[in-house]
Structure formats: structure tokens, C-alpha cells
Design an enzyme around this catalytic site. Structure first.
Site, PDB file in Angstrom:
ATOM      1  N   HIS A   1     -13.203   2.544   0.724  1.00 61.62           N
ATOM      2  CA  HIS A   1     -13.198   1.501   1.750  1.00 61.62           C
ATOM      3  C   HIS A   1     -13.875   0.212   1.260  1.00 61.62           C
ATOM      4  O   HIS A   1     -14.291  -0.607   2.071  1.00 61.62           O
ATOM      5  CB  HIS A   1     -13.939   1.937   3.043  1.00 61.62           C
ATOM      6  CG  HIS A   1     -13.257   2.994   3.841  1.00 61.62           C
ATOM      7  ND1 HIS A   1     -13.954   3.970   4.512  1.00 61.62           N
ATOM      8  CD2 HIS A   1     -11.953   3.235   4.082  1.00 61.62           C
ATOM      9  CE1 HIS A   1     -13.112   4.762   5.142  1.00 61.62           C
ATOM     10  NE2 HIS A   1     -11.886   4.343   4.891  1.00 61.62           N
TER      11      HIS A   1
ATOM     12  N   ARG B   1     -11.344  15.031   8.758  1.00 62.18           N
ATOM     13  CA  ARG B   1     -12.205  15.423   7.634  1.00 62.18           C
ATOM     14  C   ARG B   1     -13.596  15.777   8.142  1.00 62.18           C
ATOM     15  O   ARG B   1     -14.144  15.081   9.001  1.00 62.18           O
ATOM     16  CB  ARG B   1     -12.308  14.284   6.619  1.00 62.18           C
ATOM     17  CG  ARG B   1     -11.088  14.151   5.737  1.00 62.18           C
ATOM     18  CD  ARG B   1     -11.173  12.918   4.853  1.00 62.18           C
ATOM     19  NE  ARG B   1     -10.219  11.911   5.259  1.00 62.18           N
ATOM     20  CZ  ARG B   1     -10.220  10.660   4.828  1.00 62.18           C
ATOM     21  NH1 ARG B   1     -11.135  10.243   3.978  1.00 62.18           N
ATOM     22  NH2 ARG B   1      -9.300   9.813   5.253  1.00 62.18           N
TER      23      ARG B   1
ATOM     24  N   MET C   1      -9.639   9.101  18.574  1.00 61.36           N
ATOM     25  CA  MET C   1     -10.812   8.831  19.411  1.00 61.36           C
ATOM     26  C   MET C   1     -10.436   8.416  20.831  1.00 61.36           C
ATOM     27  O   MET C   1     -11.142   8.734  21.786  1.00 61.36           O
ATOM     28  CB  MET C   1     -11.684   7.760  18.731  1.00 61.36           C
ATOM     29  CG  MET C   1     -13.024   7.579  19.371  1.00 61.36           C
ATOM     30  SD  MET C   1     -13.997   9.119  19.431  1.00 61.36           S
ATOM     31  CE  MET C   1     -14.950   9.001  17.919  1.00 61.36           C
TER      32      MET C   1
ATOM     33  N   ILE D   1     -11.982   2.457  15.427  1.00 65.80           N
ATOM     34  CA  ILE D   1     -12.996   2.920  16.387  1.00 65.80           C
ATOM     35  C   ILE D   1     -14.116   1.884  16.503  1.00 65.80           C
ATOM     36  O   ILE D   1     -14.516   1.502  17.609  1.00 65.80           O
ATOM     37  CB  ILE D   1     -13.576   4.288  15.932  1.00 65.80           C
ATOM     38  CG1 ILE D   1     -12.470   5.345  15.889  1.00 65.80           C
ATOM     39  CG2 ILE D   1     -14.710   4.723  16.853  1.00 65.80           C
ATOM     40  CD1 ILE D   1     -12.886   6.667  15.239  1.00 65.80           C
ATOM     41  N   GLY D   2     -14.598   1.391  15.364  1.00 67.66           N
ATOM     42  CA  GLY D   2     -15.698   0.419  15.367  1.00 67.66           C
ATOM     43  C   GLY D   2     -15.352  -0.869  16.093  1.00 67.66           C
ATOM     44  O   GLY D   2     -16.201  -1.487  16.739  1.00 67.66           O
TER      45      GLY D   2
ATOM     46  N   ASN E   1       0.864  -1.177   0.000  1.00 69.40           N
ATOM     47  CA  ASN E   1       0.000   0.000   0.000  1.00 69.40           C
ATOM     48  C   ASN E   1       0.907   1.235   0.000  1.00 69.40           C
ATOM     49  O   ASN E   1       1.507   1.567   1.023  1.00 69.40           O
ATOM     50  CB  ASN E   1      -0.879  -0.040   1.253  1.00 69.40           C
ATOM     51  CG  ASN E   1      -1.812   1.146   1.348  1.00 69.40           C
ATOM     52  OD1 ASN E   1      -1.818   2.024   0.488  1.00 69.40           O
ATOM     53  ND2 ASN E   1      -2.597   1.181   2.410  1.00 69.40           N
TER      54      ASN E   1
ATOM     55  N   GLU F   1      -7.952  -5.694   5.514  1.00 63.82           N
ATOM     56  CA  GLU F   1      -7.869  -5.343   4.090  1.00 63.82           C
ATOM     57  C   GLU F   1      -6.701  -6.066   3.409  1.00 63.82           C
ATOM     58  O   GLU F   1      -6.805  -6.457   2.250  1.00 63.82           O
ATOM     59  CB  GLU F   1      -7.736  -3.822   3.942  1.00 63.82           C
ATOM     60  CG  GLU F   1      -9.047  -3.123   4.276  1.00 63.82           C
ATOM     61  CD  GLU F   1      -8.900  -1.640   4.525  1.00 63.82           C
ATOM     62  OE1 GLU F   1      -9.254  -0.864   3.637  1.00 63.82           O
ATOM     63  OE2 GLU F   1      -8.443  -1.257   5.613  1.00 63.82           O
TER      64      GLU F   1
ATOM     65  N   ARG G   1      -2.696  -2.164  -3.289  1.00 67.10           N
ATOM     66  CA  ARG G   1      -3.906  -1.388  -3.025  1.00 67.10           C
ATOM     67  C   ARG G   1      -3.872  -0.147  -3.918  1.00 67.10           C
ATOM     68  O   ARG G   1      -2.881   0.589  -3.925  1.00 67.10           O
ATOM     69  CB  ARG G   1      -3.939  -0.960  -1.565  1.00 67.10           C
ATOM     70  CG  ARG G   1      -5.144  -0.122  -1.282  1.00 67.10           C
ATOM     71  CD  ARG G   1      -5.114   0.446   0.101  1.00 67.10           C
ATOM     72  NE  ARG G   1      -6.301   1.253   0.278  1.00 67.10           N
ATOM     73  CZ  ARG G   1      -6.363   2.298   1.083  1.00 67.10           C
ATOM     74  NH1 ARG G   1      -5.309   2.648   1.790  1.00 67.10           N
ATOM     75  NH2 ARG G   1      -7.463   2.976   1.194  1.00 67.10           N
TER      76      ARG G   1
HETATM   77  P1  AMP Z   1      -7.731   2.958  11.953  1.00 67.91           P
HETATM   78  O1  AMP Z   1      -7.606   4.066  10.928  1.00 67.91           O
HETATM   79  O2  AMP Z   1      -8.680   1.883  11.530  1.00 67.91           O
HETATM   80  O3  AMP Z   1      -6.402   2.426  12.432  1.00 67.91           O
HETATM   81  O4  AMP Z   1      -8.410   3.627  13.251  1.00 67.91           O
HETATM   82  C1  AMP Z   1      -7.809   4.688  13.950  1.00 67.91           C
HETATM   83  C2  AMP Z   1      -8.803   5.230  14.976  1.00 67.91           C
HETATM   84  O5  AMP Z   1      -9.187   4.159  15.869  1.00 67.91           O
HETATM   85  C3  AMP Z   1      -8.227   6.335  15.839  1.00 67.91           C
HETATM   86  O6  AMP Z   1      -9.192   7.372  16.011  1.00 67.91           O
HETATM   87  C4  AMP Z   1      -8.014   5.642  17.171  1.00 67.91           C
HETATM   88  O7  AMP Z   1      -8.104   6.535  18.247  1.00 67.91           O
HETATM   89  C5  AMP Z   1      -9.191   4.681  17.193  1.00 67.91           C
HETATM   90  N1  AMP Z   1      -9.010   3.653  18.227  1.00 67.91           N
HETATM   91  C6  AMP Z   1      -8.081   2.691  18.290  1.00 67.91           C
HETATM   92  N2  AMP Z   1      -8.204   2.008  19.454  1.00 67.91           N
HETATM   93  C7  AMP Z   1      -9.224   2.566  20.146  1.00 67.91           C
HETATM   94  C8  AMP Z   1      -9.845   2.340  21.417  1.00 67.91           C
HETATM   95  N3  AMP Z   1      -9.415   1.369  22.225  1.00 67.91           N
HETATM   96  N4  AMP Z   1     -10.881   3.131  21.770  1.00 67.91           N
HETATM   97  C9  AMP Z   1     -11.321   4.119  20.971  1.00 67.91           C
HETATM   98  N5  AMP Z   1     -10.778   4.388  19.765  1.00 67.91           N
HETATM   99  C10 AMP Z   1      -9.746   3.629  19.353  1.00 67.91           C
END
Ligand code: AMP
Length: 394
Positions: A176, A237, A280, A328-329, A10, A381, A87
Site C-alpha cells: 500500500h 485476511r 464493512m 472503510i477509512g 493495474n 493511487e 501498478r
Molecule cells: P476499498 O478496498 O478501498 O474499495 O474498500 C472496500 C471496503 O470499504 C469494504 O469493506 C466496504 O464495505 C467499505 N466501505 C465502503 N463504503 C463504506 C461505508 N459507507 N461504510 C462502511 N464501509 C464502507
């Protein structure tokens, strides 16, 4: 035949993320990142099992970084590398699935580059370098947009003059797609439903965030549009704003298009609302300590997400479940719970204990008994790109 190895790449403008994926192993045998490429600080980091290592590659470009990576990959793969999956962010209307890379497909990727001026040229740097370095290996491009090529026209057209679509490709594409596809297939497996006979809403929530409505394995609508700015509140964003904001800021403050563009993409979202962070985790901690900006950012994030999911439900005939994925999810019980607080009309309700348990890579069902299914499904991914590459090898 022994299990095959695919290198997944990527490329960004100054970085290369990579993972070696073995079709029979859950964990990646090797993964890492080359960063600050083109600068004196260029460095290659990699991890093999628990072992972490790095190599200073001062001044290296994409090709030199890949040439340093190759012997490490070959050693870990025992000389058995079967293909490379790249990617690529934008496939325009040209690609509705992965494709083998050759002169014809490379030309098509170049032709859609104006739709993703920040991303496709960087992806192409990696592809061209890898094709020169590994000319005999099958190389495959997997597009973020391809999965959404099944959107019906009423979902992908903007209400702007037709010529802008016909002559300039102005329409909604969505992004995505690799993640939405992967988690919806996993969710169907987890629920013992056929993926070509089930319907899902997906919330992919990472630094970039999008929702998707998936019916019988096909994307029917998604929240991102011409670019990955449309839709939800994200890390930096803004997501949706009044389209007249550009002209308002130009008139009222004398801002240039570039200034507005940078503000909406880099200074907005969770960062802009909270005045604190785009992360987050940091916002949840600050909210606990009573930080007003962090509290508001989380409220807006969840409300806008719920609104988007409710609107995505218009694309489905029935709902087999809602899926949360992305950093986050997959990790934030708070965000999942606050989002579902707005979705009572869809009958969605969480089981608080199950919701708290599904963090740090733990997949599972988190809905309350007797309510529609809600699942946490970690995305992967890299594995999906490797699977697509293997499918084209076969
Ligand atoms: P990604 O781009 O999928 O790696 O996601 C990054 C986001 O996931 C960032 O905003 C992180 O703060 C959030 N994140 C990762 N771990 C946690 C957690 N334990 N609680 C809340 N947010 C999280």
C-alpha cells in the site's frame, strides 16, 4: 504545453483495471475494468463521465483486451497519450521508487516474482502486452513496496536466522506504499505543513488494511510484512496470528499448508469473525440489528487497528496527525470513532459532527478542538501512479 494524459493499468491474473489520468483534471476522463479474461465471459467495461459502456470480448487475454481498449483511450485522449503507468505489487529490495520499463527493469521484476507469486506474474502479463502494443510510449512501473524501502533495519528484519534474510529475502517489505505516500502528502498540504518536515500515522482501510508511520516523507514502519497477510484484521485476511498456528492445525487437524494458507487469506478477517460478510457496510448494518458476529468482528477490527497505530507511534519523534483512508477509512464514522476510543493515551479525540460529515469522498479534519490532528483523506493511487509516470517522463 497542453495537459498530459497517462493511462494507469493495474493487472490481476484475469482482470485489468485502468484509468486515464489527465494531469490538469480532478476527475478521470475514462476509467474501467476488463474482467474474466481468458474465459468465454471476458468483458470490457468503461465509464466516460456519466456514460457507461461495455464490450463482450469472449476469450480475450490481456493483450487482446488492451488492444480493444487502445482505440477507446485514444479517442478520449484526442490521440494525445503520453505514457503508461503500471501498478506492480512487489519490487523487493531492488526498487525504492518508480522505474522506466526496459529489458533490465523487466528482468528485475521477474526476479522478485517468487516473493509475490500471485501478483507479480499477473502484473507482468499486462506490462508485456502493453509494451508490445505501445512500443513507442514511455512505460513506468510503480511498486506497492517501494515507499517502505526506507524502513530502518530494526523495523524490517524478522527475528529468524540471518541466512533466511541474506539468501532468501525473508524480511518485512510492506505494501500500500503508493496510497500511504499519496495521502501523507495530501495531509501535509491540507495542514499547510511541508511533507518533508512532518510526521504522520496512516490507517489505510479497504479490503486490504495496513498502518504506516511516516516521517519527513519517508516510511519508517508499516504493519504488512513479507506478504500482505501480516498486521491488521482485513476483509478476508486474518492479519497477525500466532506463527505456530500452521503447525498446530497440521498436528491437530491434519491440515496441509495450502489449506491453512487459503483459510488465513480467504476465509478469515471480518468474514471469518462475523460468519457473515467481508464487507464493512454489511457488518455495520447487521450490528445495528444486533448480529453478534458482526458486532464482534467490528470490535476486534477496531481494537487491533488501535493497537497497531499505537505501536507505529514508536517509529516517530513527534506526531502531526493521524490519517484515515481507503473505503472503510474514508466512509465509516463508526470505525474511526471506535478505534479512537482505544487511543486516549495518545491524546486523540474526535469531533463527532466533523467525523459524521467526512464520508463519500469528503476530506477534512475530524479531531476535537485542542487535540492532535485527525484527518480523513481520500486516497487516489491512480493519480499517484500517473504523477510518478510523469516525473519519469520529465
Ligand atoms: P476499498 O478496498 O478501498 O474499495 O474498500 C472496500 C471496503 O470499504 C469494504 O469493506 C466496504 O464495505 C467499505 N466501505 C465502503 N463504503 C463504506 C461505508 N459507507 N461504510 C462502511 N464501509 C464502507
Amino acid at each position: 504545453m497542453s495537459a498530459r494524459n497517462i493511462l494507469v493499468i493495474n493487472c490481476g491474473s484475469s482482470s485489468i483495471k485502468f484509468a486515464l489520468v489527465n494531469e490538469a483534471e480532478e476527475q478521470f476522463p475514462l476509467s474501467g475494468l476488463a474482467e474474466r479474461l481468458g474465459s468465454p465471459e471476458a468483458v470490457l467495461h468503461w465509464q466516460q463521465g456519466e456514460h457507461k459502456d461495455s464490450l463482450v470480448i469472449a476469450g480475450a487475454d490481456h493483450r487482446l483486451a488492451l488492444s480493444h481498449l487502445l482505440p477507446i483511450v485514444q479517442r478520449v485522449a484526442d490521440g494525445q497519450l503520453h505514457g503508461i503507468g503500471h501498478r506492480v505489487v512487489h519490487g523487493g529490495e531492488h526498487f525504492s521508487g518508480a522505474c522506466r520499463l526496459d529489458d533490465v527493469s523487466l528482468l528485475a521484476i521477474r526476479q522478485v516474482a517468487p516473493l509475490a507469486p500471485l501478483h507479480n506474474p499477473a502484473n507482468l502479463l499486462g506490462i508485456e502486452a502493453a509494451m508490445k502494443l505501445f512500443p513507442s510510449l514511455v512505460q513506468v512501473a510503480v511498486f506497492d513496496t517501494a515507499f517502505h524501502q526506507s524502513l530502518p533495519e530494526h523495523a524490517y528484519r524478522y527475528a529468524v536466522p540471518e541466512a533466511l534474510y541474506r539468501d532468501h529475502g525473508v524480511r518485512r517489505y510492506g505494501f500500500h506504499g503508493t496510497s500511504h505516500r499519496y495521502v501523507s502528502q495530501k495531509a501535509a498540504e491540507m495542514s499547510e505543513l511541508p511533507s518533508d518536515g512532518s510526521s504522520w500515522l496512516v490507517a489505510h482501510l479497504g479490503n486490504g488494511c495496513s498502518t504506516c508511520a511516516i516521517e519527513n516523507g519517508h516510511s519508517r514502519d508499516t504493519s504488512m510484512g513479507l506478504t500482505p497477510l501480516e498486521g491488521l484484521v482485513m476483509g478476508t485476511r486474518s492479519g497477525d496470528v500466532d506463527p505456530n498456528l500452521h503447525s498446530h492445525l497440521a498436528r491437530a487437524l491434519g491440515w496441509s499448508l495450502e489449506r491453512v494458507d487459503a483459510m488465513l487469506n480467504k476465509e478469515s478477517g471480518l468474514l471469518g469473525l462475523s460468519g457473515l460478510s467481508n464487507d464493512m457496510r454489511a457488518l455495520e448494518q447487521a450490528r445495528e440489528q444486533g448480529h453478534a458476529g458482526a458486532t464482534l468482528a467490528i470490535e476486534v477490527f477496531c481494537y487491533r487497528l488501535a493497537k497497531s497505530l499505537a505501536s507505529m507511534s514508536c517509529a516517530l519523534q513527534r506526531l502531526d496527525g493521524l490519517i484515515f483512508t481507503g473505503g472503510i477509512g474514508e466512509n465509516s464514522a463508526l470505525i474511526r470513532s471506535k478505534t479512537l476510543d482505544h487511543l486516549g493515551l495518545l491524546g486523540l479525540k474526535l469531533d463527532a459532527q466533523a467525523n459524521a460529515r467526512c464520508v463519500r469522498g469528503i476530506a477534512g479534519a475530524i479531531h476535537a478542538h485542542g487535540h492532535p490532528r485527525v484527518l480523513v483523506v481520500p486516497t487516489n493511487e491512480e493519480r499517484q501512479i500517473a504523477l510518478d509516470t510523469l516525473a519519469l517522463l520529465d
